[in-house]
Write an enzyme that holds these catalytic residues in place. Structure first.
Site, mmCIF file in Angstrom:
data_model
loop_
_atom_site.group_PDB
_atom_site.id
_atom_site.type_symbol
_atom_site.label_atom_id
_atom_site.label_comp_id
_atom_site.label_asym_id
_atom_site.label_seq_id
_atom_site.Cartn_x
_atom_site.Cartn_y
_atom_site.Cartn_z
ATOM 1 C CE LYS A 227 -0.260 -0.321 5.200
ATOM 2 N NZ LYS A 227 -1.180 -0.766 6.338
ATOM 3 C CE1 TYR B 119 9.753 32.257 5.144
ATOM 4 C CE2 TYR B 119 10.077 29.097 4.528
ATOM 5 C CZ TYR B 119 10.061 31.028 4.100
ATOM 6 O OH TYR B 119 9.701 31.307 3.013
HETATM 7 C C1 LIG Z 1 -0.434 -2.182 6.719
HETATM 8 C C2 LIG Z 1 -0.549 -3.266 7.257
HETATM 9 C C3 LIG Z 1 -0.011 -3.901 7.032
HETATM 10 C C4 LIG Z 1 1.544 -3.738 7.134
HETATM 11 O O1 LIG Z 1 1.474 -3.766 8.277
HETATM 12 P P1 LIG Z 1 3.467 -3.543 8.660
HETATM 13 O O2 LIG Z 1 4.015 -3.150 10.347
HETATM 14 O O3 LIG Z 1 4.299 -2.175 8.352
HETATM 15 O O4 LIG Z 1 4.523 -5.228 8.671
HETATM 16 C C5 LIG Z 1 -0.361 -5.455 7.511
HETATM 17 N N1 LIG Z 1 -1.583 -5.266 7.942
HETATM 18 C C6 LIG Z 1 -2.303 -4.509 7.866
HETATM 19 C C7 LIG Z 1 -4.226 -4.815 7.654
HETATM 20 C C8 LIG Z 1 -2.336 -3.106 7.281
HETATM 21 O O5 LIG Z 1 -2.865 -2.077 7.363
#
Ligand SMILES: *Cc1c(COP(=O)(O)O)cnc(C)c1O
Length: 371
Positions: A34, A261
């Site tokens: 993702k 800034y």
């Molecule tokens: C993002 C996500 C993961 C992965 O988690 P990590 O800590 O990066 O391994 C697994 N399951 C779900 C449902 C997620 O949203």
């Protein structure tokens, strides 16, 4: 090639992380890709992870899953943040598995499947104690469903505190998961795939594996929690991304000069400053203090506030850096450079946020890291 900033992605490090995890956990791996593969580039990462031993891909959004299919990736894909009102027919036609966490969502998927004339593949998400996604109050109603036009392929849940070893909530969630799976099986629905573990649980707790683990951050070579679980190196992981940028300008300034800034910082001696050609529009956190860049074998800390397109580092009085030199913003730390964990700590955040926020103006280059 960029003339000011690039994110170098070492796909051999990604392969090595995936095959190491696969060897150690010996169940199916769902590679979590993702958010543009945590900023590392969706398609290249997905194909590399599959070659290295992952058998599933996981994304949050339906459009991420569709992009994978449009790029010829035909491995099983689960999309788990698909809200009511989504284009379920397209998901079904493209053979994308859907996470379901409400009766409304289930009914819409079922209707789309009936219209399309093909069973939809779903994974039931259950809330085992995080109070985020998943069935909770509608659970008993769900158990009475006839699941028309859907094939319940999987059941899954997510840990809230897997990165805190010894935390009781982990055991509570695991127990709750087992109970809810049993309740579902008791009404005759027996999903073949059961998954609960994220990266942290994959390192910490074999009891949470069931038939598949969902691995995100660890695949990118980063620790799920540097404070509780140690560094990437402690976990035997190779960080996949190295962020580098150019020194737009190097200049000498005298002691007591206000920088940036709001004049939030002043030089404490006569010194040389470097202007780095990346800013908060590229994902450098505006509040970061205590991180910086690595140049000529030395750390040069941020001084003053990060701007939209640039930030200033203190190179010290005898650094031989020149305008136009490349500097390392973060890397695997092996040469003494800052890491994504250092940037996380420097901005009251975590490595996850540091890599996923790298902006679209920074090209992803699939090459080994440069020192
Ligand atoms: C993002 C996500 C993961 C992965 O988690 P990590 O800590 O990066 O391994 C697994 N399951 C779900 C449902 C997620 O949203």
């Amino acid at each position: 090639m960029s003339d000011r900033a690039e994110f170098l992605i070492d796909l051999s490090a990604l392969s090595s992380n995936v095959s190491k995890i696969k060897k150690e956990c010996a169940v199916e791996i769902l590679a979590v890709v993702k958010a543009d593969a945590y900023g590392h580039g969706l398609i290249r990462v997905a194909s590399t992870a599959l070659k290295a031993g992952a058998s599933w891909l996981g994304v949050a959004l339906l459009e991420e899953a569709i992009t994978l299919r449009e790029n010829g990736i035909d491995a099983p894909i689960l999309a788990w943040l698909v809200s009511p009102g989504s284009d379920f027919e397209q998901a079904i036609s493209r053979n994308i598995d859907l996470g379901v966490s409400s009766i409304k969502g289930l009914n819409e998927i079922s209707a789309a499947a009936a219209k399309f004339g093909k069973q939809a593949r779903v994974h039931l998400e259950i809330d085992t104690g995080m109070s985020r996604g998943g069935f909770l109050n509608e659970w008993s109603e769900l158990l009475k469903e006839d699941f028309a036009n859907v094939e319940v392929v999987g059941i899954f849940s997510h840990f809230a505190r897997a990165d805190e070893p010894g935390e009781k909530q982990n055991l509570d969630q695991l127990q709750r998961f087992k109970v809810m799976v049993q309740e579902l099986e008791n009404v005759g629905v027996k999903p073949p795939i059961k998954h609960l573990a994220n990266s942290a649980a994959t390192f910490r707790d074999k009891d949470s594996y069931f038939t598949m683990v969902r691995v995100g951050i660890a695949m990118y070579g980063l620790t799920p929690d540097v404070t509780h679980m140690g560094t990437s190196k402690d976990l035997g992981l190779r960080p996949v991304g190295q962020l580098r940028a150019k020194l737009h300008l190097v200049k000498e300034v005298s002691k007591g000069s206000p920088v940036g800034y709001g004049a939030s910082a002043f030089t404490s001696t006569d010194t040389t400053l470097g202007v780095v050609a990346m800013g908060y529009a590229d994902g450098i956190p505006r509040i970061a203090q205590g991180a910086g860049v690595f140049v000529n074998g030395k750390k040069a800390p941020i001084i003053g506030r990060v701007s939209m397109d640039q930030f200033v580092v203190d190179l010290g009085s005898n650094n031989k850096a020149h305008s136009g030199d490349w500097v390392i913003v973060f890397g695997d730390g092996s040469h003494g450079e800052y890491t994504a964990d250092d940037w996380g700590l420097a901005s009251s955040s975590i490595n996850y946020e540091i890599v996923t926020r790298i902006g679209p103006r920074v090209p992803r280059i699939y090459e080994p890291h440069v020192y």
